[in-house]
Design an enzyme around this catalytic site. Sequence first.
Site, PDB file in Angstrom:
ATOM      1  CD  GLU A  66       3.193  -2.781   1.054  1.00  0.00           C
ATOM      2  OE1 GLU A  66       2.635  -3.205   0.014  1.00  0.00           O
ATOM      3  OE2 GLU A  66       3.708  -1.660   1.132  1.00  0.00           O
ATOM      4  CD  GLU A  75      -3.906   4.027   2.572  1.00  0.00           C
ATOM      5  OE1 GLU A  75      -3.113   4.952   2.316  1.00  0.00           O
ATOM      6  OE2 GLU A  75      -3.542   2.861   2.835  1.00  0.00           O
ATOM      7  CE  LYS A 113      -1.932   3.551  -0.985  1.00  0.00           C
ATOM      8  NZ  LYS A 113      -1.121   2.336  -0.946  1.00  0.00           N
ATOM      9  CD  GLU A 116      -2.467  -0.176  -5.757  1.00  0.00           C
ATOM     10  OE1 GLU A 116      -2.033   0.266  -4.679  1.00  0.00           O
ATOM     11  OE2 GLU A 116      -2.133  -1.283  -6.218  1.00  0.00           O
TER      12      GLU A 116
END
Length: 347
Positions: free
Chosen positions: A270, A319, A322, A327
């Site tokens: 990541e 997203e 999250k 985030e």
Amino acid sequence: MATRGAAAAHSPPVFSGFDVLLLLGVLASILARAASVGVCYGTSGDNLPAASTVVGMLRENGFTVVRLYWPDPAALAALAGTGIRVVVGVPNDALPELATSSSAAASWVRQNIQAHPEVTFRYVVVGNEVPAGDTRHLVPAMENVHAALAAAGLQRRRVKVTTAISQGTIAVHLPPSAGEFTPEALSFMGYVVSFLERTRAPLLANLYPYFVYTLGLGHMDASFALFTSPETVVQDGEYGYHNLFDATVDALYTAVGKLGGTRVRVVVSETGWPTAGGAAASVENAMTYNQNLVRHVWKGTPRRPGRKVEAYVFAMFNENLKEAGVEQNWGLFYPNMERVYPITFGA
């Protein structure tokens, strides 16, 4: 006549200069479309496209490898037969059972790997940033999954078992020659590295120059974190570092080497930069970091020049389930499939 015809049928084809140029042009076009990085496909959103649509996006953007955090049946079904290599995760909550039961590991492999024979699996990632209190289950679970894959004959397909660690396990980043793990990480990383060394598997690490930069805000120039420094920022013996990414990767190699992992390759599972929600989080910075990452990985690091760093951009989408803040803002794409910013994924 029959003999001459047979001989002609087995003669090698003759290509004209034009044919060769055409073939080279097609090859160059294919290579240009291939992404030089992989991408992390998370599903913590209630407004994301269907898996079949996402797989279409992966192909359209040239991604040849994708990371899944769990064996999502819809995603695996959509990836079958595409040739896209898949890094699939074993969720952290499955580790206690897999660590204590070889039959549970065999069942997991049967249901999530063997059940998808047309999927090209690359790594099985046992745990992602496993919390300190649960690390006692980590290597036993890795051993059992490794044995289950071998029993199923899947190691012939070179499916490697590994785990993904957080950047927080690294105590010293600079200079890279002093890289070492935290005392807490040392309590389990020796066993992890020993397993990886024995099985010839890589160590996956989630590395974020963004967090190192923001934690030391005011003590580091942003250009060092964004791959834009025109000159050496950190001189480490004979090696000069222009960017924090290279320094972090080489620091991790040093830390792994101290534990005997001389053959363990580091994979950046990541990395990325957020577009909103925190200090230095902006569309401009995210675009700069990720585009420079794509262009840079082919070069290797100062200690390993010319050896491409295998890296995965986090993440495919913003997203919304999250935690609020940065985030939710790492995506290359919005859930409506529009790009968050323009970027070319090929080198």
